[in-house]
Design a protein around this motif. Structure first.
Motif, short mmCIF file in Angstrom:
data_model
loop_
_atom_site.label_atom_id
_atom_site.label_comp_id
_atom_site.label_asym_id
_atom_site.label_seq_id
_atom_site.Cartn_x
_atom_site.Cartn_y
_atom_site.Cartn_z
N GLU A 119 -11.54 34.44 -3.36
CA GLU A 119 -11.60 33.79 -2.07
C GLU A 119 -13.34 32.76 -2.51
O GLU A 119 -13.85 32.86 -3.02
CB GLU A 119 -12.33 34.26 -0.91
N HIS B 184 -12.58 28.11 3.76
CA HIS B 184 -12.11 29.06 3.23
C HIS B 184 -11.06 28.63 2.42
O HIS B 184 -9.48 28.65 3.04
CB HIS B 184 -12.03 30.59 4.27
N LYS C 128 -16.92 42.17 -4.80
CA LYS C 128 -17.73 42.24 -3.68
C LYS C 128 -18.15 44.18 -4.40
O LYS C 128 -17.26 44.54 -5.22
CB LYS C 128 -16.03 43.18 -2.48
N SER D 89 -17.66 34.19 17.63
CA SER D 89 -19.26 33.99 16.44
C SER D 89 -20.37 33.47 16.27
O SER D 89 -21.70 33.64 17.32
CB SER D 89 -19.30 35.45 15.85
P1 0O2 Z 1 -18.52 39.97 2.81
O1 0O2 Z 1 -18.98 39.97 1.21
O2 0O2 Z 1 -20.01 40.69 3.62
O3 0O2 Z 1 -19.01 38.11 3.06
P2 0O2 Z 1 -12.17 39.28 7.99
O4 0O2 Z 1 -13.59 38.94 8.92
O5 0O2 Z 1 -12.43 40.05 6.77
O6 0O2 Z 1 -11.99 40.05 9.71
P3 0O2 Z 1 -10.43 37.68 7.22
O7 0O2 Z 1 -9.15 36.87 7.32
O8 0O2 Z 1 -9.58 39.25 6.14
O9 0O2 Z 1 -11.48 38.74 8.20
O10 0O2 Z 1 -11.19 36.89 6.21
P4 0O2 Z 1 -11.94 35.73 7.52
O11 0O2 Z 1 -12.64 35.78 8.50
O12 0O2 Z 1 -11.88 34.82 6.78
O13 0O2 Z 1 -13.11 36.12 5.96
C1 0O2 Z 1 -14.00 36.90 5.94
C2 0O2 Z 1 -15.62 36.54 5.62
O14 0O2 Z 1 -15.50 35.35 6.17
C3 0O2 Z 1 -16.69 37.30 5.91
O15 0O2 Z 1 -16.50 38.26 4.45
C4 0O2 Z 1 -18.18 36.88 5.71
O16 0O2 Z 1 -18.08 36.49 4.44
C5 0O2 Z 1 -17.09 35.66 6.44
N1 0O2 Z 1 -17.45 35.57 7.54
C6 0O2 Z 1 -15.93 35.70 8.87
N2 0O2 Z 1 -16.88 35.80 9.78
C7 0O2 Z 1 -18.00 35.57 9.65
C8 0O2 Z 1 -18.88 35.80 10.84
O17 0O2 Z 1 -18.66 35.89 12.08
N3 0O2 Z 1 -20.11 35.77 10.65
C9 0O2 Z 1 -20.24 35.48 9.31
N4 0O2 Z 1 -21.96 35.49 9.25
N5 0O2 Z 1 -19.85 35.69 8.08
C10 0O2 Z 1 -18.48 35.81 8.29
P5 0O2 Z 1 -16.87 39.88 5.19
O18 0O2 Z 1 -15.79 40.87 5.19
O19 0O2 Z 1 -17.59 40.04 6.09
O20 0O2 Z 1 -17.91 40.27 2.73
#
Ligand code: 0O2
Ligand code: 0O2
Length: 217
Positions: free
Chosen positions: A139, A120, A47, A114
């Motif tokens: 992750e 995951h 990241k 969404s």
């Molecule tokens: P990056 O590096 O841009 O991918 P969070 O979504 O972070 O608030 P949580 O519980 O921390 O929630 O993690 P979650 O939802 O298990 O996993 C987060 C990551 O899943 C995101 O990383 C995305 O890669 C992916 N993801 C989750 N929801 C969506 C979505 O609606 N659309 C897309 N395209 N990807 C999603 P980050 O943080 O965006 O980082």
């Protein structure tokens, strides 16, 4: 405070590089043994610092807790052809001695509002440093090519609109998510036939009797 970001991120970079090799190695082993490979391709990233800081701020994570509370600093993504392959990959990772699964989130059974779907895993992974072993969180997102297509497009639109989609785009993304789901369903149904064809084509054309039979069908 994190004083030296390069130093802080080094174990994560090492973990991403090692895991890319290990996970791509699984694909290679399947190919070499002429089996259907449950892994199509693997990508990985650390990241970026600005994303870490933005996420930390949004979640009220103090800098000295980032290491413990942010579990996706090292991220791997495994793409599969079929939904069933995802479960195979998850099973395989659960049994590995070099990875310890500490969290599982099934956004396939429970898709996100969404429309996002993926499986995951958060694992603990030991990195060997000159100062000794360090266990870090990694992750792993496992998804089909179809889920990846949707998520990639949605992610770039999200970037453009900062999460504030015009209603027309939201509606279209919902439709696209449904279409991606239907594509996975259809592909699973014809999976047997696809596998049969892939098996035959990977076995020297002409030489294989079954290939001739296939052509004569
Ligand atoms: P990056 O590096 O841009 O991918 P969070 O979504 O972070 O608030 P949580 O519980 O921390 O929630 O993690 P979650 O939802 O298990 O996993 C987060 C990551 O899943 C995101 O990383 C995305 O890669 C992916 N993801 C989750 N929801 C969506 C979505 O609606 N659309 C897309 N395209 N990807 C999603 P980050 O943080 O965006 O980082
Ligand atoms: P091949 O033979 O090209 O498939 P690196 O660290 O340089 O090895 P990096 O920088 O992580 O890899 O690259 P990236 O962009 O993450 O891609 C990793 C692998 O995924 C590469 O394969 C890409 O070819 C493959 N890849 C990326 N996008 C797609 C896609 O949409 N479909 C398919 N089938 N493959 C994709 P390799 O391992 O370099 O080998």
């Amino acid at each position: 405070m994190i004083e030296d970001w390069n130093q802080f991120l080094m174990p994560y970079e090492q973990a991403v590089n090692e895991l890319k090799v290990k996970l791509r190695g699984i694909r290679k082993q399947f190919q070499e043994s002429n089996q259907h490979t449950s892994i199509e391709f693997v990508t990985g990233r650390v990241k970026p610092i600005d994303s870490i800081l933005t996420k930390a701020k949004a979640r009220n994570i103090p800098e000295d807790r980032i290491e413990i509370e942010m579990q996706d600093i090292a991220g791997l993504r495994i793409m599969c052809q079929f939904v069933d392959d995802i479960h195979e990959v998850v099973k395989m990772i659960r049994t590995r001695k070099d990875m310890n699964v500490v969290q599982e989130r099934d956004y396939i059974t429970n898709k996100k509002p969404s429309g996002y779907r993926s499986y995951h895993l958060v694992i603990e992974y030991p990195v060997q440093l000159i100062t000794g072993e360090k266990i870090i969180f990694v992750e792993i997102q496992i998804r089909t090519l179809s889920m990846n297509f949707w998520a990639t497009i949605e992610h770039s639109l999200n970037y453009k609109y900062q999460g504030e989609f015009p209603s027309e785009i939201t509606r279209r993304l919902e439709n696209a998510a449904e279409a991606a789901y239907q594509l996975d369903e259809e592909m699973s149904k014809i999976r047997e036939e696809i596998q049969e064809a892939q098996h035959l084509f990977s076995h020297g054309k002409g030489k294989d009797e079954r290939f001739q039979k296939y052509l004569n069908k």
